[in-house]
Design a protein around this motif. Structure first.
Motif: not given
Length: 112
Positions: A67-70, A74-82, A90-104
């Motif tokens: 997902c480009p929006f990260n 686990h929380d459908p309320q915080l998911m993008c439409d896709s 019921g698709e099993k969403l692939p999960i990865t672990i990322k460090k927090m990003r800083v956006i300048d």
């Protein structure tokens, strides 16, 4: 391998108390959505140093891997439409672990 040196968050002092509080508040309650720090017309107030030092102490987060929006997997309320549609099917969403990003963002006076 050299590691980027980050100034420690607790060591930043000198008029940054409100900014530090805002960053801590959004870390405690992500529903706030984010923090936008804005200083004077001139640089050198320490905003970038503050944010980068704070991002360094935050835990890594689980996100939907493709997902480009990260989205939070686990929380459908915080998911993008896709991601939400996939979750509803019921698709099993692939999960990865990322460090927090800083956006300048560029300074406001450079925008047209």
């Amino acid at each position: 391998m050299s590691r980027r040196v980050v100034f420690p968050f607790p060591a930043i002092v000198g008029g940054m108390d409100k900014a530090k509080l805002a960053l801590i508040a959004v870390a405690v309650n992500p529903l706030i959505g984010g923090v936008l720090l804005r200083g004077g017309d001139k640089g050198g107030t320490g905003k970038t140093t503050l944010v980068r030092s704070f991002a360094d102490v935050l835990p890594e987060i689980e996100v939907v891997a493709d997902c480009p929006f990260n989205c939070d997997p686990h929380d459908p309320q915080l998911m993008c439409d896709s991601c939400y549609v996939r979750y509803q099917r019921g698709e099993k969403l692939p999960i990865t672990i990322k460090k927090m990003r800083v956006i300048d963002l560029p300074p406001l006076n450079n925008r047209r």
